[in-house]
Design a protein around this motif. Sequence first.
Motif, mmCIF file in Angstrom:
data_model
loop_
_atom_site.group_PDB
_atom_site.id
_atom_site.type_symbol
_atom_site.label_atom_id
_atom_site.label_comp_id
_atom_site.label_asym_id
_atom_site.label_seq_id
_atom_site.Cartn_x
_atom_site.Cartn_y
_atom_site.Cartn_z
ATOM 1 N N PRO A 113 94.045 -46.631 65.846
ATOM 2 C CA PRO A 113 94.265 -45.493 64.734
ATOM 3 C C PRO A 113 94.501 -45.937 63.516
ATOM 4 O O PRO A 113 94.488 -45.152 62.536
ATOM 5 C CB PRO A 113 95.362 -44.600 65.344
ATOM 6 N N MET A 114 94.766 -47.275 63.149
ATOM 7 C CA MET A 114 94.816 -47.612 61.798
ATOM 8 C C MET A 114 93.718 -48.037 60.952
ATOM 9 O O MET A 114 93.892 -48.216 59.785
ATOM 10 C CB MET A 114 95.651 -49.295 61.989
ATOM 11 N N THR A 115 92.442 -48.020 61.675
ATOM 12 C CA THR A 115 91.407 -48.130 61.025
ATOM 13 C C THR A 115 90.987 -46.871 60.130
ATOM 14 O O THR A 115 91.031 -45.711 60.599
ATOM 15 C CB THR A 115 90.351 -48.494 61.739
ATOM 16 N N PRO A 116 90.209 -46.966 58.806
ATOM 17 C CA PRO A 116 89.758 -45.738 58.245
ATOM 18 C C PRO A 116 88.763 -45.205 59.044
ATOM 19 O O PRO A 116 88.738 -43.632 59.054
ATOM 20 C CB PRO A 116 89.389 -46.357 56.807
ATOM 21 N N HIS A 117 87.843 -45.806 59.786
ATOM 22 C CA HIS A 117 87.015 -45.110 60.465
ATOM 23 C C HIS A 117 87.535 -44.023 61.554
ATOM 24 O O HIS A 117 87.239 -42.851 61.686
ATOM 25 C CB HIS A 117 86.218 -46.246 61.433
ATOM 26 N N HIS A 118 88.760 -44.381 62.177
ATOM 27 C CA HIS A 118 89.451 -43.444 63.016
ATOM 28 C C HIS A 118 89.827 -41.932 62.443
ATOM 29 O O HIS A 118 89.508 -41.086 62.829
ATOM 30 C CB HIS A 118 90.602 -44.362 63.605
ATOM 31 N N GLN A 119 90.214 -42.294 61.110
ATOM 32 C CA GLN A 119 91.024 -41.177 60.325
ATOM 33 C C GLN A 119 89.811 -40.435 59.824
ATOM 34 O O GLN A 119 89.747 -39.156 60.036
ATOM 35 C CB GLN A 119 91.724 -41.732 59.022
ATOM 36 N N ILE A 120 88.525 -40.818 59.518
ATOM 37 C CA ILE A 120 87.217 -40.057 59.133
ATOM 38 C C ILE A 120 87.117 -39.275 60.208
ATOM 39 O O ILE A 120 86.352 -38.087 60.201
ATOM 40 C CB ILE A 120 86.365 -41.071 58.321
#
Length: 284
Positions: A113-120
Amino acid sequence: MKILVIGGTGNIGLPLIQYLDQQVGVQVVAGAHNLHKDEQLLAAYSDVEIRRFDFLDETTFDAALRGIQKVFFVRPPQLAKPKQDMWPFLKCLQAHHIEQVVFVSLMGVEHNPMTPHHQIEQMIEQLPYTFIRPSFFMQNLNTTHRVDIQQNHDLFIPAGRSKTSFIDTRDIGEIAGVALLDTQYLQQKLTVTGPEALTYQQIAALMTESCGHPVTYHRPSLWRFRRVMLKRGIKKDYVNVMVMLYLITQLGNAKRVTDTAEKVLGHAPHTMTTYLRDYADQLQ
């Protein structure tokens, strides 16, 4: 069908445009941050329309999306704050009733969840989507790590002794093209890899054979890698994401091999050996 490809001159975007340009009834629009540069790089594709686009400039959104049904994009490495950098554009996609968003994410992103990809991904799930979750790109070697390979004949990569199931970005581009044109891939999360997982020691041996001179792998620590990358002037947010991804690699989370790429493509994906042969001039 009119498709907006953002990042059309990149390692994935260009193979995607090459694929879509061969399909009947498809009009490609390339979203360009630098119009003059992209016009030169895409000059061979006379049917591709080029429109100004900038994730950080909301005034470019409506014109770029005019008449568009589907959108493809990759997160620009320098944009590491999705709520600030991506959310305004994704809201605009909703307003334009886009029929599908194909986003190149990251293998194992659902557990990170800390990766930008997860948030996007979480933001895009409000839209019709297809997520392509690749392992590490083979083309990282001739881009991010090219200086060390060319000047030092060394893989300066903090991956320890772990294995990575590299995938060629040419395959990712083609997979994206198939997903954009086949409705069976709507609301799908495709984890795609190459046909095998290799250690960087094995890759160094393959490069030694293909380049005709010894290539080493010294396994720098994460902190030494970070320090050297920052010294080279690479932006801190980008370096921090790289460090996070190589930590994940060290933990063994990049070794998974799937047959999804072959199933979507209808043919075997590129191997590391074919990649090294095709990019030999950039690795010497």
